[in-house]
Scaffold this motif. Sequence first.
Motif, PDB file in Angstrom:
ATOM      1  N   GLU A 133       0.841  -1.206   0.000  1.00 33.30           N
ATOM      2  CA  GLU A 133       0.000   0.000   0.000  1.00 33.30           C
ATOM      3  C   GLU A 133       0.874   1.253   0.000  1.00 33.30           C
ATOM      4  N   ASP A 134       0.625   2.150  -0.941  1.00 35.81           N
ATOM      5  CA  ASP A 134       1.418   3.381  -0.977  1.00 35.81           C
ATOM      6  C   ASP A 134       0.506   4.605  -0.887  1.00 35.81           C
ATOM      7  N   THR A 135       1.142   5.744  -0.638  1.00 38.62           N
ATOM      8  CA  THR A 135       0.408   7.021  -0.570  1.00 38.62           C
ATOM      9  C   THR A 135       0.724   7.860  -1.799  1.00 38.62           C
ATOM     10  N   GLY A 136       0.974   7.188  -2.915  1.00 37.79           N
ATOM     11  CA  GLY A 136       1.390   7.864  -4.134  1.00 37.79           C
ATOM     12  C   GLY A 136       0.262   8.505  -4.909  1.00 37.79           C
ATOM     13  N   CYS A 137       0.519   8.713  -6.207  1.00 35.30           N
ATOM     14  CA  CYS A 137      -0.399   9.501  -7.041  1.00 35.30           C
ATOM     15  C   CYS A 137      -1.645   8.743  -7.450  1.00 35.30           C
ATOM     16  N   GLY A 138      -1.637   7.414  -7.341  1.00 43.99           N
ATOM     17  CA  GLY A 138      -2.816   6.639  -7.702  1.00 43.99           C
ATOM     18  C   GLY A 138      -2.891   6.334  -9.187  1.00 43.99           C
ATOM     19  N   ILE A 139      -3.783   5.410  -9.536  1.00 44.16           N
ATOM     20  CA  ILE A 139      -3.962   4.975 -10.926  1.00 44.16           C
ATOM     21  C   ILE A 139      -5.394   5.282 -11.355  1.00 44.16           C
ATOM     22  N   PRO A 140      -5.579   5.994 -12.468  1.00 40.21           N
ATOM     23  CA  PRO A 140      -6.941   6.266 -12.941  1.00 40.21           C
ATOM     24  C   PRO A 140      -7.725   4.974 -13.123  1.00 40.21           C
ATOM     25  N   LYS A 141      -9.015   4.999 -12.800  1.00 43.16           N
ATOM     26  CA  LYS A 141      -9.853   3.799 -12.826  1.00 43.16           C
ATOM     27  C   LYS A 141      -9.882   3.135 -14.191  1.00 43.16           C
ATOM     28  N   GLU A 142      -9.880   3.948 -15.253  1.00 44.80           N
ATOM     29  CA  GLU A 142      -9.978   3.369 -16.601  1.00 44.80           C
ATOM     30  C   GLU A 142      -8.737   2.572 -16.988  1.00 44.80           C
ATOM     31  N   HIS A 143      -7.628   2.749 -16.247  1.00 40.15           N
ATOM     32  CA  HIS A 143      -6.399   2.029 -16.565  1.00 40.15           C
ATOM     33  C   HIS A 143      -6.183   0.797 -15.687  1.00 40.15           C
ATOM     34  N   GLN A 144      -6.976   0.648 -14.635  1.00 43.77           N
ATOM     35  CA  GLN A 144      -6.700  -0.407 -13.657  1.00 43.77           C
ATOM     36  C   GLN A 144      -6.927  -1.812 -14.216  1.00 43.77           C
ATOM     37  N   GLU A 145      -7.898  -1.972 -15.120  1.00 49.05           N
ATOM     38  CA  GLU A 145      -8.192  -3.303 -15.642  1.00 49.05           C
ATOM     39  C   GLU A 145      -7.079  -3.835 -16.542  1.00 49.05           C
ATOM     40  N   LYS A 146      -6.363  -2.941 -17.234  1.00 48.42           N
ATOM     41  CA  LYS A 146      -5.351  -3.393 -18.197  1.00 48.42           C
ATOM     42  C   LYS A 146      -3.931  -3.370 -17.652  1.00 48.42           C
ATOM     43  N   ILE A 147      -3.771  -3.043 -16.387  1.00 47.49           N
ATOM     44  CA  ILE A 147      -2.432  -2.814 -15.849  1.00 47.49           C
ATOM     45  C   ILE A 147      -1.601  -4.099 -15.778  1.00 47.49           C
ATOM     46  N   PHE A 148      -2.251  -5.278 -15.749  1.00 45.96           N
ATOM     47  CA  PHE A 148      -1.518  -6.542 -15.678  1.00 45.96           C
ATOM     48  C   PHE A 148      -1.244  -7.130 -17.057  1.00 45.96           C
ATOM     49  N   ARG A 149      -1.615  -6.418 -18.110  1.00 43.45           N
ATOM     50  CA  ARG A 149      -1.337  -6.923 -19.453  1.00 43.45           C
ATOM     51  C   ARG A 149       0.112  -6.646 -19.829  1.00 43.45           C
ATOM     52  N   LYS A 150       0.639  -7.483 -20.726  1.00 40.25           N
ATOM     53  CA  LYS A 150       2.027  -7.315 -21.168  1.00 40.25           C
ATOM     54  C   LYS A 150       2.188  -6.034 -21.970  1.00 40.25           C
ATOM     55  N   TYR A 151       3.319  -5.380 -21.763  1.00 38.58           N
ATOM     56  CA  TYR A 151       3.733  -4.175 -22.488  1.00 38.58           C
ATOM     57  C   TYR A 151       2.813  -2.977 -22.234  1.00 38.58           C
ATOM     58  N   VAL A 152       2.042  -3.027 -21.161  1.00 37.74           N
ATOM     59  CA  VAL A 152       1.200  -1.893 -20.789  1.00 37.74           C
ATOM     60  C   VAL A 152       1.844  -1.188 -19.611  1.00 37.74           C
ATOM     61  N   GLN A 153       2.081   0.103 -19.766  1.00 42.04           N
ATOM     62  CA  GLN A 153       2.634   0.900 -18.677  1.00 42.04           C
ATOM     63  C   GLN A 153       1.765   2.130 -18.501  1.00 42.04           C
ATOM     64  N   VAL A 154       1.246   2.304 -17.288  1.00 42.81           N
ATOM     65  CA  VAL A 154       0.342   3.408 -17.003  1.00 42.81           C
ATOM     66  C   VAL A 154       1.077   4.466 -16.194  1.00 42.81           C
ATOM     67  N   SER A 155       1.075   5.675 -16.689  1.00 44.76           N
ATOM     68  CA  SER A 155       1.702   6.779 -15.964  1.00 44.76           C
ATOM     69  C   SER A 155       0.711   7.367 -14.976  1.00 44.76           C
ATOM     70  N   GLY A 156       1.213   7.772 -13.822  1.00 45.63           N
ATOM     71  CA  GLY A 156       0.355   8.431 -12.858  1.00 45.63           C
ATOM     72  C   GLY A 156       0.011   9.834 -13.313  1.00 45.63           C
ATOM     73  N   PRO A 157      -1.020  10.440 -12.702  1.00 42.18           N
ATOM     74  CA  PRO A 157      -1.416  11.795 -13.072  1.00 42.18           C
ATOM     75  C   PRO A 157      -0.260  12.776 -12.945  1.00 42.18           C
ATOM     76  N   GLY A 158       0.041  13.493 -14.009  1.00 39.90           N
ATOM     77  CA  GLY A 158       1.097  14.495 -13.984  1.00 39.90           C
ATOM     78  C   GLY A 158       2.491  13.920 -13.986  1.00 39.90           C
ATOM     79  N   ARG A 159       2.617  12.624 -14.311  1.00 39.44           N
ATOM     80  CA  ARG A 159       3.934  11.982 -14.298  1.00 39.44           C
ATOM     81  C   ARG A 159       4.198  11.320 -15.627  1.00 39.44           C
ATOM     82  N   LYS A 160       5.466  11.229 -15.966  1.00 38.30           N
ATOM     83  CA  LYS A 160       5.875  10.482 -17.149  1.00 38.30           C
ATOM     84  C   LYS A 160       6.015   9.016 -16.772  1.00 38.30           C
TER      85      LYS A 160
END
Length: 365
Positions: free
Chosen positions: A284-311
């Motif tokens: 559990e972290d206190t970081g920037c979080g992951i937008p809901k629309e990206h959470q379902e695909k985050i475990f797929r290969k070659y998918v990288q989700v950037s946090g809000p305002g981050r590269k």
Amino acid sequence: MSKLPDPVNIDTIADNLADAVFLVDLDKKVVWLNKQAGEFFHTNQERSGGKPITELTSIKKMDDLLSEVFEQQAALKCSYEEASVKVKRLDQRYFFKIAINPIFHEDKLWGALVQLTDVTRFHEMEKIKTDFVSIVSHEFRTPLTTIIVGVEMLKEGMLGDLTPRGKEVLEAIGSDCERLNRLIDNLMELSRIESGTIYVEAESTDVADLVQEAVRPLKVQADKQGIELITDLPPKLPPVAADFNKSVWVLANLVGNAMRYTDPGGTITVRVRQRGKRHFFSVEDTGCGIPKEHQEKIFRKYVQVSGPGRKGAGGVGLGLAIAKDIVMAHGGEIWVESEVGKGTTFTFTFPVYQGGEAVTLPNGN
């Protein structure tokens, strides 16, 4: 408007579908099947009627998927990987994607329509890609090793003194080499998992030792970033049935991800709790979080989700895909819960050790 030729009924249409189709009742027993289903599973309407579909198809996953549809009273919703199964027939392997839709009669749930789509060709293409990735990774390893050795020789002054600027350049080259080395490790691990040659040696593993081994090398890095890394384990937890090295890799990967998306002053908590016959590991972290629309695909290969305002974090999106494969090979599950601006929690489960010898579990369906 053109009319259908006579006689054309639902059975005629279903028999001309490319997919195998079954109708099952609430007891998960076959009520009807089309021509393709009968031909592939070597049966017919008379022989299959009243038999459990799991027994008829030998697809063990079918029972749980039908239970989920009946419980939710809604069409099956799961990832492509979770809805895909491997079936052996006459020494040949076939892959099918399962679709299940509930059927209602007079507003009451009656049963379900089960559709099996042959996706063998796509799996064959995936294997070609996996083999290519494995070959390329091996070819990269040799020249990269030579570069790493050369960089270390220069840094140690074995080829002469360096200027301060030269040392900075070498440090940058060394960091990039380490990054490439990790990428090659991930690619090779992924290719082994997908080819079915990786095995999980599940044996009695002390939970505290597992967590300490995963967290220890990251503690110094967390301190440098101004992040508090906390472990929360109750006393006297029973051992977990896990492959020590691979489970350490999964936990360390999740902690490393959390550190990349948590600002100085934040916290990361590694927590373990026992519920029944399973251990729940969470990061559990206190970081920037992951937008809901990206959470379902985050475990797929070659998918990288950037946090809000981050590269992006500089990877290629393989770590979580590999972590999921390892967790599933243990018979566990992994998922994410996150809210933008409030942090993220990754959780995975492993079974509590029940005694006996170490169990070797090959990955695969």
